[in-house]
Enzyme design. Structure first.
Site, PDB file in Angstrom:
ATOM      1  N   ASP A  43      -4.809   5.819  -5.639  1.00  0.00           N
ATOM      2  CA  ASP A  43      -6.236   5.755  -5.954  1.00  0.00           C
ATOM      3  C   ASP A  43      -6.435   4.834  -7.153  1.00  0.00           C
ATOM      4  OD1 ASP A  43      -5.827   7.231  -8.400  1.00  0.00           O
ATOM      5  OD2 ASP A  43      -5.816   9.081  -7.251  1.00  0.00           O
TER       6      ASP A  43
ATOM      7  N   ARG B  54      -4.892   9.744   0.972  1.00  0.00           N
ATOM      8  CA  ARG B  54      -4.259   8.703   0.154  1.00  0.00           C
ATOM      9  C   ARG B  54      -2.959   8.225   0.786  1.00  0.00           C
ATOM     10  NH1 ARG B  54      -3.262  11.057  -5.484  1.00  0.00           N
ATOM     11  NH2 ARG B  54      -3.427  13.062  -4.402  1.00  0.00           N
TER      12      ARG B  54
ATOM     13  N   ASP C 136      -9.705  15.221  -5.400  1.00  0.00           N
ATOM     14  CA  ASP C 136      -9.266  14.454  -6.558  1.00  0.00           C
ATOM     15  C   ASP C 136     -10.468  14.112  -7.432  1.00  0.00           C
ATOM     16  OD1 ASP C 136      -6.538  14.330  -5.786  1.00  0.00           O
ATOM     17  OD2 ASP C 136      -7.032  12.753  -4.347  1.00  0.00           O
TER      18      ASP C 136
END
Length: 276
Positions: free
Chosen positions: A81, A166, A39
């Site tokens: 996030d 996540r 990411d």
């Protein structure tokens, strides 16, 4: 120019951005790929494949991965996030929390690169549409809390390919990742990685691992005599003794890779060739 380049991705650029920088730093025409994205907010190990190494992408993508993450407790994020919509719930996991290991069922984040009906999940979510992503089974070898202070906690995670950190953190109720760093992919370590090239760089900051060196840590290998190496290089099945069943890296007498072959009953059938 070929081989396996270990890159330490910084926070900010996408994995695609990093691969594009590597491509621009190389002579025109060199094929470039990678073995799994990070990411934009995440940092750490990104494996970039150069030249003929792109042919073995799937073998490297299947390797287990290691991460270190810092979670913010008592909050939720729509993306898992810092880039998502944040909500303060005040509900925090127990200390220490129950951390699942072994086979774990998880639902990947709606804001992920998984394709749903030919579209990326994050594109569907950003369009305001409901994203239905089926659960998947992953394997978590290690899930350990390293420290905890106020509304922050750090965790070390060793897991199978395809695991979403996540989601592991979000399932603690309530938490999301504020920092995420990939420290290893199979035998490859971020400590051995180099910084990505600058935008206008010509050339790489470090030397890539040779194809033979990189695959030696991933697949069992077997050295052929010259006659068998020539046959295998042409895609012909060759006899191989004293090697386990499954995929095997076949080398010529000089130690150069000939192909990745599928071995069964003492016969190796080439699947990915390197001679052409």
């Amino acid at each position: 120019m070929e081989g396996v380049l270990l890159v330490d991705k910084p926070a900010g650029p996408t994995s695609h951005d990093v691969v594009a920088r590597v491509r621009r730093a190389l002579p025109r025409g060199v094929k470039v790929g990678h073995t799994g994205t990070l990411d934009p907010f995440a940092t750490g190990l990104l494996i970039v494949l150069l030249g003929r190494a792109t042919r073995v992408q799937r073998f490297l993508m299947e390797l287990p991965k290691s991460y270190e993450t810092v979670a913010r407790l008592g909050w939720t994020s729509t993306t898992g996030d810092p880039e998502g919509e944040l909500v303060h719930t005040g509900r925090t996991p127990a200390d220490p929390p129950a951390l699942p290991t072994g086979l774990v069922r998880q639902r990947p984040p709606a804001y992920s690169a998984i394709k749903i009906g030919g579209r990326r999940a994050y594109a569907i979510a950003r369009a305001g549409e409901v994203v239905e992503i089926p659960e998947r089974e992953v394997h978590v070898e290690r899930f350990e809390q390293l420290w905890r202070e106020d509304d922050r906690a750090a965790f070390a995670i060793d897991c199978s390919s395809g695991t979403y950190v996540r989601s592991l953190i979000a399932d603690l109720d309530d938490a999301y990742c504020v920092e995420l760093r990939r420290t290893a992919i199979g035998p490859f370590r971020v400590a051995d990685a180099v910084a990505p090239p600058e935008r206008d760089a010509t050339g790489l900051a470090g030397e890539p691992l040779s194809l033979a060196r990189a695959l030696a840590d991933v697949l069992p290998s077997h050295t052929l005599d010259e006659a068998l190496a020539v046959r295998a290089g042409y895609g012909q099945t060759v006899p191989v003794d004293a090697a386990p069943a499954g995929h095997v890296l076949l080398l010529d007498p000089a130690g150069e890779p000939v192909c990745v072959a599928e071995l069964a009953d003492g016969l190796a059938k080439p699947r990915v060739g390197f001679r052409a």
